[in-house]
Design an enzyme around this catalytic site. Structure first.
Site, PDB file in Angstrom:
ATOM      1  CB  ILE A 114      -0.944   0.015   1.219  1.00 49.65           C
ATOM      2  CG1 ILE A 114      -1.659  -1.343   1.355  1.00 49.65           C
ATOM      3  CG2 ILE A 114      -1.938   1.160   1.110  1.00 49.65           C
ATOM      4  CD1 ILE A 114      -2.495  -1.735   0.159  1.00 49.65           C
ATOM      5  N   PRO A 116       1.556   5.524  -0.173  1.00 55.80           N
ATOM      6  CG  PRO A 116       3.120   6.677   1.144  1.00 55.80           C
ATOM      7  CD  PRO A 116       2.894   5.358   0.441  1.00 55.80           C
ATOM      8  CB  THR A 118       3.265  12.002   1.679  1.00 58.91           C
ATOM      9  OG1 THR A 118       3.202  10.693   2.265  1.00 58.91           O
ATOM     10  CG2 THR A 118       2.082  12.834   2.135  1.00 58.91           C
ATOM     11  CG  ASN A 119       7.130  10.211   1.591  1.00 58.39           C
ATOM     12  OD1 ASN A 119       7.731  11.245   1.377  1.00 58.39           O
ATOM     13  ND2 ASN A 119       6.523   9.967   2.744  1.00 58.39           N
ATOM     14  N   GLY A 217       2.278   4.161  12.234  1.00 55.18           N
ATOM     15  CA  GLY A 217       1.403   5.027  13.006  1.00 55.18           C
ATOM     16  C   GLY A 217       1.747   6.478  12.738  1.00 55.18           C
ATOM     17  CB  CYS A 250       5.488   9.879   9.289  1.00 58.90           C
ATOM     18  SG  CYS A 250       6.467   8.378   9.056  1.00 58.90           S
ATOM     19  CD  GLU A 339       1.884  13.053  11.501  1.00 58.45           C
ATOM     20  OE1 GLU A 339       2.911  12.463  11.150  1.00 58.45           O
ATOM     21  OE2 GLU A 339       0.769  12.499  11.568  1.00 58.45           O
ATOM     22  CG  LEU A 418       9.982   4.997   9.898  1.00 56.00           C
ATOM     23  CD1 LEU A 418      10.315   6.396  10.408  1.00 56.00           C
ATOM     24  CD2 LEU A 418      11.249   4.224   9.577  1.00 56.00           C
TER      25      LEU A 418
END
Length: 492
Positions: A114, A116, A118-119, A217, A250, A339, A418
């Site tokens: 999966i 994302p 963002t990256n 997370g 993150c 965040e 991570l």
């Protein structure tokens, strides 16, 4: 003819999985040298295309900076490759001569990756390398807003893998991703394991699929600046780390927790590095745009300070690199304490290390448990105390947390997934690598005999026997006693 997007994407997911299953059966029979040649070919191709893929990602998603995304692609292609190239992932991978146990690596099978928004390109490179290194096949599910750059990255890696002898279909991608196709990929019977990077909803869905899954997370990373810190160095590292790719990693800093004795000096150094401290009015304007319907505003993610200023309706110079706002509160009602995934930092002032520990713990509790914390300090006792107390899987010391957390500037394993451990509802607190994508079977030799224990005589029974023997009671005596009793009862 009209085709339903969901049905089309579900069918594509199924077809990719079927091809991946065949390919995985083939790659599972490859030798360590053959696997390593494939992985090397993939890494070389990713390095050659790092700049082009980075530009595609920025153009499609609107997140981050091209040069920083290129750096991330090179990190995945070079640093990750260098860290895994010598690892044994085929056959017997370890022998314990004393205990006479051999460990044998077996691939987990077909992996659902999966990805994302963002990256996207760097995460694909990293996940493909660790999947193939451990002789698995992987099917990628991109975020819909990063479908094209993800597909192109997969194409580059797949072609490089095939040139080095890997079977067709060992790396593939859903080209028209939907929520339905992602769910099909994660829940399908062919899928053996899920490697999930993305928002909380997608990670939760991966854990709810009933399949083994590695997820991540949120990383509401607090950083303690102790009075013993090299303030100039700390300021430089924080600004570089937080502004890298406009804060989309993150592990990037979200809040600074600063001792009062060095506050003025640190503020000067931060400003020298391009940080802009918001006044009360500007802070309120920025607070109003950080959240949307109680969640992080996606329009802010990975945007430049100038774009953030425009959205907030404030004016800043072109050389502004980072926004900083002084804060005293922690909680969902205080957006700066959350965040932000953009070049925005909260700034807390504390009297001592006890107060700093408390604030950092509250920030982690709010939204970053198990992820990462940072500390800039020259006192090892303070560093140890802080690291032991904080509920984070990575404690980055005297380095930017963006780079330290992923293992670019620390000795932690280079990774873009991570784990946050059980504190962050993850199965692992590690930086995920190929060793997490294998099953280990043990060949164990007999080294001792199993002995049966001889039961001891019951103590009470022994005492009774001894007592009877001492009184010289015989069977004839007992029969005589019974006969006399029957006579008294008029029995004949």
């Amino acid at each position: 003819m009209y085709l339903d997007n969901d049905l089309e994407s579900i069918q594509e997911a199924r077809q990719n999985l079927e091809r991946a299953k065949i390919a995985q059966n083939a790659i599972s029979n490859m030798t360590q040298d053959q696997v390593d040649q494939v992985v090397h070919s993939m890494a070389q191709a990713a390095m050659r295309e790092a700049g082009r893929l980075a530009a595609l990602a920025v153009d499609e998603t609107g997140y981050g900076k091209m040069e920083d995304k290129m750096t991330k692609n090179l990190f995945s292609a070079k640093d990750v490759f260098e860290s895994i190239k010598g690892k044994k992932t085929v056959g017997v991978i370890s022998r314990d001569d004393e205990k006479k146990v051999w460990e044998v690596a077996e691939p987990v099978g077909v992996i659902a990756g999966i990805i994302p928004s963002t990256n996207p390109t760097s995460t694909v490179i990293y996940k493909a390398l660790i999947a193939i290194k451990s002789r698995n096949a992987i099917v990628f599910s991109p975020h819909p807003s990063a479908a094209k750059c993800t597909k192109e990255t997969v194409s580059v890696l797949h072609e490089a893998a095939k040139r080095a002898g890997a079977p067709d279909g060992v790396i593939s991608c859903i080209t028209k991703p939907t929520l339905a196709s992602a769910q099909e990929l994660m829940n399908h019977k062919i899928t053996d394991l899920i490697l999930a990077t993305g928002g909380p909803g997608m990670v939760k869905a991966s854990y709810s699929s009933g399949k083994p899954a590695y997820g991540v997370g949120p990383g509401n990373v607090p950083v303690y600046i102790h009075s013993s810190a090299n303030v100039q160095k700390a300021a430089r590292q924080v600004v570089h780390s937080k502004t890298f790719d406009y804060g989309t990693i993150c592990a990037s800093e979200q809040s600074l927790v600063v001792e009062k004795s060095i506050k003025r000096k640190l503020k000067r150094e931060l400003e020298r590095e391009g940080a802009y401290f918001l006044d009360d009015y500007e802070k309120k304007r920025m607070e109003q745009i950080i959240l949307r319907n109680g969640s992080l505003n996606p329009d802010l993610v990975g945007k430049s300070p100038q774009m953030l200023a425009k959205i907030a309706g404030i004016t800043v110079s072109d050389d502004t690199r980072l926004f900083v706002a002084e804060e005293t509160n922690v909680g969902k009602s205080f957006p700066f304490s959350l965040e932000k995934l953009s070049p925005i930092l909260a700034f807390y002032t504390v009297e001592n290390d006890e107060e700093a520990n408390r604030i950092c713990a509250e920030l982690l509790e709010l939204g970053g448990l198990g992820h990462t914390v940072g500390i800039h300090c020259e006192d090892e006792k303070i560093i140890e105390s802080f690291g032991v107390k904080q509920k984070a899987s990575r404690v980055v010391v005297n380095s930017g947390t963006t780079f330290g957390g992923i293992g670019a500037t620390t000795g932690i394993a280079p990774s873009l997934t991570l784990g946050c451990g059980t504190l962050g509802n993850n199965i692992s607190s590690d930086n995920i690598g190929p060793e997490h994508l294998i099953n280990k079977k043990r060949i164990a030799f007999g080294i001792r005999e199993m002995k049966n224990e001889v039961p001891t005589r019951d103590v009470r029974s022994t005492e009774n026997v001894s007592s009877n023997e001492e009184n010289n009671i015989t069977k004839a005596d007992i029969m005589e006693i019974v006969k006399n009793v029957l006579k008294e009862l008029n029995y004949k």
